[in-house]
Design an enzyme around this catalytic site. Structure first.
Site, PDB file in Angstrom:
ATOM      1  N   LYS A  61       0.791  -1.239   0.000  1.00 27.29           N
ATOM      2  CA  LYS A  61       0.000   0.000   0.000  1.00 27.29           C
ATOM      3  C   LYS A  61       0.825   1.292   0.000  1.00 27.29           C
ATOM      4  O   LYS A  61       0.327   2.348   0.412  1.00 27.29           O
ATOM      5  CB  LYS A  61      -1.010   0.037   1.157  1.00 27.29           C
ATOM      6  CG  LYS A  61      -1.829  -1.204   1.386  1.00 27.29           C
ATOM      7  CD  LYS A  61      -2.188  -1.985   0.158  1.00 27.29           C
ATOM      8  CE  LYS A  61      -3.221  -1.353  -0.730  1.00 27.29           C
ATOM      9  NZ  LYS A  61      -3.457  -2.236  -1.917  1.00 27.29           N
ATOM     10  N   GLY A  63       2.267   2.366  -2.902  1.00 29.83           N
ATOM     11  CA  GLY A  63       2.306   2.884  -4.272  1.00 29.83           C
ATOM     12  C   GLY A  63       2.913   1.903  -5.260  1.00 29.83           C
ATOM     13  O   GLY A  63       3.280   2.285  -6.385  1.00 29.83           O
ATOM     14  N   THR A  64       2.967   0.640  -4.886  1.00 31.54           N
ATOM     15  CA  THR A  64       3.546  -0.422  -5.726  1.00 31.54           C
ATOM     16  C   THR A  64       2.965  -0.410  -7.146  1.00 31.54           C
ATOM     17  O   THR A  64       3.706  -0.453  -8.133  1.00 31.54           O
ATOM     18  CB  THR A  64       3.242  -1.805  -5.084  1.00 31.54           C
ATOM     19  OG1 THR A  64       3.413  -1.706  -3.677  1.00 31.54           O
ATOM     20  CG2 THR A  64       4.101  -2.891  -5.671  1.00 31.54           C
ATOM     21  N   THR A  65       1.634  -0.355  -7.221  1.00 36.69           N
ATOM     22  CA  THR A  65       0.951  -0.467  -8.518  1.00 36.69           C
ATOM     23  C   THR A  65       1.382   0.673  -9.447  1.00 36.69           C
ATOM     24  O   THR A  65       1.637   0.473 -10.640  1.00 36.69           O
ATOM     25  CB  THR A  65      -0.583  -0.432  -8.303  1.00 36.69           C
ATOM     26  OG1 THR A  65      -0.902  -1.326  -7.231  1.00 36.69           O
ATOM     27  CG2 THR A  65      -1.339  -0.831  -9.535  1.00 36.69           C
ATOM     28  N   HIS A 120       7.414  -7.690  -1.836  1.00 41.43           N
ATOM     29  CA  HIS A 120       7.104  -7.004  -0.582  1.00 41.43           C
ATOM     30  C   HIS A 120       8.032  -7.509   0.540  1.00 41.43           C
ATOM     31  O   HIS A 120       7.883  -7.097   1.688  1.00 41.43           O
ATOM     32  CB  HIS A 120       5.673  -7.306  -0.146  1.00 41.43           C
ATOM     33  CG  HIS A 120       4.601  -6.543  -0.881  1.00 41.43           C
ATOM     34  ND1 HIS A 120       4.754  -5.243  -1.309  1.00 41.43           N
ATOM     35  CD2 HIS A 120       3.326  -6.899  -1.211  1.00 41.43           C
ATOM     36  CE1 HIS A 120       3.624  -4.849  -1.880  1.00 41.43           C
ATOM     37  NE2 HIS A 120       2.761  -5.821  -1.847  1.00 41.43           N
ATOM     38  N   TYR A 206       6.496   8.181  -2.100  1.00 39.92           N
ATOM     39  CA  TYR A 206       5.241   8.444  -2.814  1.00 39.92           C
ATOM     40  C   TYR A 206       4.955   9.938  -2.901  1.00 39.92           C
ATOM     41  O   TYR A 206       4.564  10.449  -3.953  1.00 39.92           O
ATOM     42  CB  TYR A 206       4.121   7.726  -2.052  1.00 39.92           C
ATOM     43  CG  TYR A 206       2.747   7.754  -2.693  1.00 39.92           C
ATOM     44  CD1 TYR A 206       2.333   6.717  -3.522  1.00 39.92           C
ATOM     45  CD2 TYR A 206       1.843   8.779  -2.431  1.00 39.92           C
ATOM     46  CE1 TYR A 206       1.053   6.711  -4.083  1.00 39.92           C
ATOM     47  CE2 TYR A 206       0.574   8.784  -2.992  1.00 39.92           C
ATOM     48  CZ  TYR A 206       0.185   7.751  -3.819  1.00 39.92           C
ATOM     49  OH  TYR A 206      -1.076   7.758  -4.371  1.00 39.92           O
ATOM     50  N   ARG A 270      -7.784   3.354  -5.433  1.00 41.37           N
ATOM     51  CA  ARG A 270      -8.824   3.918  -4.556  1.00 41.37           C
ATOM     52  C   ARG A 270      -8.863   5.417  -4.796  1.00 41.37           C
ATOM     53  O   ARG A 270      -9.608   5.900  -5.625  1.00 41.37           O
ATOM     54  CB  ARG A 270      -8.531   3.544  -3.091  1.00 41.37           C
ATOM     55  CG  ARG A 270      -9.666   3.879  -2.124  1.00 41.37           C
ATOM     56  CD  ARG A 270      -9.304   3.534  -0.696  1.00 41.37           C
ATOM     57  NE  ARG A 270      -8.187   4.304  -0.201  1.00 41.37           N
ATOM     58  CZ  ARG A 270      -8.291   5.439   0.476  1.00 41.37           C
ATOM     59  NH1 ARG A 270      -9.466   5.937   0.757  1.00 41.37           N
ATOM     60  NH2 ARG A 270      -7.204   6.090   0.871  1.00 41.37           N
ATOM     61  N   GLY A 272      -5.578   7.510  -4.541  1.00 38.07           N
ATOM     62  CA  GLY A 272      -4.281   7.896  -5.084  1.00 38.07           C
ATOM     63  C   GLY A 272      -3.859   9.299  -4.686  1.00 38.07           C
ATOM     64  O   GLY A 272      -3.313  10.045  -5.496  1.00 38.07           O
TER      65      GLY A 272
HETATM   66  S1  PPS Z   1      -0.265  -3.215  -3.211  1.00 43.03           S
HETATM   67  O1  PPS Z   1      -1.393  -4.066  -2.772  1.00 43.03           O
HETATM   68  O2  PPS Z   1       0.817  -3.254  -2.221  1.00 43.03           O
HETATM   69  O3  PPS Z   1       0.202  -3.525  -4.554  1.00 43.03           O
HETATM   70  O4  PPS Z   1      -0.883  -1.734  -3.185  1.00 43.03           O
HETATM   71  P1  PPS Z   1      -0.083  -0.444  -3.648  1.00 43.03           P
HETATM   72  O5  PPS Z   1      -0.145  -0.323  -5.105  1.00 43.03           O
HETATM   73  O6  PPS Z   1       1.263  -0.411  -3.004  1.00 43.03           O
HETATM   74  O7  PPS Z   1      -0.914   0.721  -2.984  1.00 43.03           O
HETATM   75  C1  PPS Z   1      -2.190   1.093  -3.422  1.00 43.03           C
HETATM   76  C2  PPS Z   1      -2.274   2.599  -3.251  1.00 43.03           C
HETATM   77  O8  PPS Z   1      -1.660   3.232  -4.374  1.00 43.03           O
HETATM   78  C3  PPS Z   1      -2.624   4.057  -5.036  1.00 43.03           C
HETATM   79  N1  PPS Z   1      -2.365   4.071  -6.481  1.00 43.03           N
HETATM   80  C4  PPS Z   1      -1.836   5.134  -7.120  1.00 43.03           C
HETATM   81  N2  PPS Z   1      -1.433   6.348  -6.678  1.00 43.03           N
HETATM   82  C5  PPS Z   1      -0.968   7.224  -7.606  1.00 43.03           C
HETATM   83  N3  PPS Z   1      -0.895   6.952  -8.920  1.00 43.03           N
HETATM   84  C6  PPS Z   1      -1.302   5.748  -9.409  1.00 43.03           C
HETATM   85  N4  PPS Z   1      -1.228   5.498 -10.724  1.00 43.03           N
HETATM   86  C7  PPS Z   1      -1.787   4.777  -8.482  1.00 43.03           C
HETATM   87  N5  PPS Z   1      -2.266   3.514  -8.608  1.00 43.03           N
HETATM   88  C8  PPS Z   1      -2.613   3.099  -7.389  1.00 43.03           C
HETATM   89  C9  PPS Z   1      -3.939   3.397  -4.684  1.00 43.03           C
HETATM   90  O9  PPS Z   1      -5.030   4.236  -4.926  1.00 43.03           O
HETATM   91  C10 PPS Z   1      -3.714   3.078  -3.221  1.00 43.03           C
HETATM   92  O10 PPS Z   1      -3.683   4.235  -2.399  1.00 43.03           O
HETATM   93  P2  PPS Z   1      -4.997   4.810  -1.685  1.00 43.03           P
HETATM   94  O11 PPS Z   1      -4.492   5.848  -0.714  1.00 43.03           O
HETATM   95  O12 PPS Z   1      -5.667   3.668  -0.987  1.00 43.03           O
HETATM   96  O13 PPS Z   1      -5.826   5.428  -2.745  1.00 43.03           O
END
Ligand code: PPS
Length: 306
Positions: A61, A63-65, A120, A206, A270, A272
């Site tokens: 959670k 910012g991996t994605t 992770h 992030y 969610r 971001g």
């Molecule tokens: S995981 O399960 O570990 O892979 O999740 P992870 O990707 O690390 O965290 C998910 C949060 O990253 C936000 N997110 C993004 N932020 C900015 N830009 C992009 N493109 C993006 N994609 C995913 C996602 O919304 C989650 O944060 P929150 O605060 O819950 O919105």
């Protein structure tokens, strides 16, 4: 890890309550979902990176994605259109994800230039693997309070039948009991590695990526040995990987999941945003986490996380 018995039976590992009636188990000082232990041990015991590999390491959670999309686009400039039809978690596999075929294989990363994986797992548990290799590691972290709130939403969505308050989630977070956590030890481990081996390990956060994604994409290109010649190319990658564009793709809105019955693709998007914790954490919880952050980070001169 020398003194940790990797073949230890999962049932004999220390346990702590997690969401609802679920537990996490402690292995080598970190907490894991018991069902994931086999795959995690497989990585620790058997994964040998190639010197050309790129590994994205994160706590869940943080910012991996997002960084998966960015790294994939930076390394595969002519294939970046794939992000419109494939989820970032499909394009960049977790090392500890399910193997493609037999027990000892690892997910395949289909790249022309180099292999790109994500994990992770903490540095402390991967020290032997990473210290003996010239592969490059990009570590991403995020404000602990936003990480906690993101994790809380993510788990609540999947465990709708199991009540789990933000107070319970925060308490577990502060005690270090989160999947792949403690969060603080995770960050400290990779941060120390990045200070020791800056040519191999790049540490990013992030909030700074949000503030200056363009500058970060350029720095990542330099670090990965594929610098940008064209500013427009950087701009395009930043835009294509932005939350707004990524979360608008059908594949990323889908209820499908990489592993059957596990987190659907849409649960990785969610809000971001930075600072969302103010909408969920009481002043008391904010103070509790900030105090911990000062103890754990600021005492090491790492002025981050408040
Ligand atoms: S995981 O399960 O570990 O892979 O999740 P992870 O990707 O690390 O965290 C998910 C949060 O990253 C936000 N997110 C993004 N932020 C900015 N830009 C992009 N493109 C993006 N994609 C995913 C996602 O919304 C989650 O944060 P929150 O605060 O819950 O919105």
């Amino acid at each position: 890890m020398d003194n940790v018995e990797l073949d230890m039976d999962v049932a004999s590992l220390p346990k702590q309550k997690w969401v609802g009636d679920e537990h996490l188990v402690q292995f080598g000082g970190f907490w894991f979902v018991p069902q994931h232990m086999k795959l995690i041990k497989r990585v620790i015991n058997h994964f040998t990176p190639l010197p050309t590999d790129v590994i994205l390491a994160t706590s869940p959670k943080t910012g991996t994605t997002w960084l998966k999309s960015l790294l994939y686009s930076i390394l595969n400039r002519s294939f970046k259109h794939k992000l419109a039809v494939q989820h970032p978690h499909q394009l960049v596999p977790f090392l500890e994800g399910p193997p493609d075929s037999d027990e000892l294989s690892f997910p395949t990363a289909s790249l022309d230039t180099c292999r790109l994986f994500s994990t992770h797992i903490s540095y402390q548990l991967l020290a032997k693997t990473l210290d003996s290799c010239e592969c490059r590691v990009v570590y991403l972290t995020r404000n602990p309070k936003d990480t906690l709130v993101s994790l809380w939403h993510f788990m609540k969505k999947r465990r709708a039948n199991q009540p789990w308050t933000i107070d319970e989630a925060a308490d577990a977070f502060c005690r270090g009991v989160t999947p792949y956590g403690p969060y603080y030890d995770h960050v400290i481990g990779y941060r120390a590695l990045s200070l020791k081996r800056p040519e191999n390990v790049m540490f990013v956060n992030y909030e700074e990526m949000k503030e200056d994604p363009h500058g970060h994409v350029k720095k990542l290109g330099d670090f990965l040995g594929c610098p940008f010649q064209e500013e427009d190319e950087v701009k395009e990658i930043v835009k294509n990987c932005s939350f707004e564009v990524q979360s608008s793709y059908e594949v990323n809105k889908s209820e499908q999941s990489l592993i059957k019955n596990l987190f659907p693709y849409n649960s990785f998007f969610r809000k971001g945003k930075t600072g969302d914790h103010v909408n969920y954490l009481s002043n008391e919880l904010i103070q509790r986490i900030d105090t911990l952050t000062k103890q754990r980070f600021h005492s090491l001169d790492f002025m981050y996380g408040i």
